[in-house]
Enzyme design. Structure first.
Site, PDB file in Angstrom:
ATOM      1  N   GLY A  91       0.623  -1.182   0.016  1.00  0.00           N
ATOM      2  CA  GLY A  91       0.033   0.072  -0.050  1.00  0.00           C
ATOM      3  C   GLY A  91       0.677   1.271  -0.110  1.00  0.00           C
ATOM      4  O   GLY A  91       0.422   2.221  -0.740  1.00  0.00           O
ATOM      5  N   ASP A  92       1.833   1.160   0.839  1.00  0.00           N
ATOM      6  CA  ASP A  92       2.773   2.521   0.688  1.00  0.00           C
ATOM      7  C   ASP A  92       3.506   2.641  -0.659  1.00  0.00           C
ATOM      8  O   ASP A  92       3.581   3.703  -0.896  1.00  0.00           O
ATOM      9  CB  ASP A  92       3.925   2.189   1.834  1.00  0.00           C
ATOM     10  CG  ASP A  92       3.156   2.159   3.317  1.00  0.00           C
ATOM     11  OD1 ASP A  92       2.049   2.820   3.521  1.00  0.00           O
ATOM     12  OD2 ASP A  92       3.940   1.511   4.069  1.00  0.00           O
ATOM     13  N   THR A  93       3.788   1.371  -1.078  1.00  0.00           N
ATOM     14  CA  THR A  93       4.666   1.533  -2.572  1.00  0.00           C
ATOM     15  C   THR A  93       3.813   2.008  -3.543  1.00  0.00           C
ATOM     16  O   THR A  93       4.282   2.928  -4.223  1.00  0.00           O
ATOM     17  CB  THR A  93       5.195   0.300  -2.415  1.00  0.00           C
ATOM     18  OG1 THR A  93       6.312  -0.169  -1.607  1.00  0.00           O
ATOM     19  CG2 THR A  93       6.199   0.415  -4.013  1.00  0.00           C
TER      20      THR A  93
END
Length: 300
Positions: A91-93
């Protein structure tokens, strides 16, 4: 004093990126309205857990939260096991990648309009976009997708299989590939068997087909199986560990995905490379990271 310095920097900046919860930059007096008034050409980019508007905008968000809320975690794991988090902080990436796409599009638009704008994305929205096929199945056909482990609902053989010393993946995406596969494992008759002739047939009779495959693979290593498949033109590859990927001759060697750079205060440090290549400038190698505050004098 810091806020005033930032406002001075914004006068000549192309892009500002912030990763606070919505409203924090406004409380600091550094929201989009304030900074765009200083520099109308500014691209103001925001990443947050849920986005800058909507009922959940003020909630804190982390990768595991986004994986659950987006439905991605519900789809991940074995059918008889609890929902499973995707192994990396995807999700962050994805949010970082999406904001780069948005920034580049806004910069391109500015070339035509002369004006900047605010762009934003969220961890949740990014993960939903990755599951678009599953949502289409639901919206169009009323099907509620569920956890299926490593198999693919519409194709077979497609997924993870066990060898003598580990696991490998098969991706038999066409009937032609299946014929090559059947011949490679010494069961060429399967390509003409009405139980396995088409994708639909193979999916219906997946258990029978997998039994043949597993029996064939039981006394073979992952390396042997992948060699046979590659020689036959069948999509197949090992399920690699991080150690194996870091030593892979294609990934670590030819593609240079893990260069070693000199990091001040640490020395040699192996890092992951960017995943894109440019025809004119080739591979853009990463540079060492600055110490905390190490660029302050130059920038300010």
């Amino acid at each position: 004093e810091g806020k005033e310095l930032l406002k001075e920097l914004v006068q000549d900046a192309d892009v500002l990126v912030e990763n606070f919860r919505p409203g924090v930059m406004d409380r600091l007096g550094l929201g989009y309205e304030v900074l765009s008034a200083i520099n109308p050409k500014l691209i103001y980019a925001s990443i947050s857990g849920y986005g800058t508007y909507g009922p959940y905008r003020d909630r804190p968000g982390y990768d595991v939260i986004a994986q659950g809320v987006s439905g991605l975690m519900y789809l991940t794991g074995q059918p008889d096991a609890p929902p499973t988090r995707v192994g990396s902080s995807i999700g962050d990436t994805v949010a970082g990648t999406n904001i780069v796409v948005a920034i580049l599009a806004a910069l391109y638009a500015r070339e035509h309009t002369g004006e900047g704008q605010m762009v934003e994305t969220s961890l949740v929205d990014g993960l939903i976009s990755l599951s678009l096929q599953d949502y289409i199945r639901y919206f169009v056909g009323g099907e509620v997708p569920c956890r299926m482990g490593n198999i693919y609902k519409s194709w077979a053989p497609y997924g993870t299989y066990k060898a003598m010393d580990g696991y490998y993946n098969l991706g038999v995406g066409t009937d032609a590939h299946f014929r090559l596969f059947a011949e490679a494992i010494g069961h060429g008759y399967m390509a003409d068997d009405p139980r396995f002739a088409t994708h639909a047939d193979r999916v219906t009779n997946r258990a029978e087909m997998d039994a043949v495959i597993n029996q064939w693979a039981a006394d073979k290593t992952v390396a042997q199986i992948c060699y046979i498949m590659v020689q036959a033109g069948v999509p197949a590859a090992p399920v690699n560990s991080i150690v194996e990927v870091s030593q892979d001759p294609h990934i670590a060697g030819a593609r240079e995905m893990f260069p070693i750079l000199q990091q001040p205060g640490i020395g040699d440090m192996q890092v992951t490379n960017i995943p894109v290549r440019f025809s004119s400038s080739g591979l853009v190698a990463p540079s060492s990271a600055s110490a905390l505050g190490g660029d302050n004098e130059e920038i300010l």
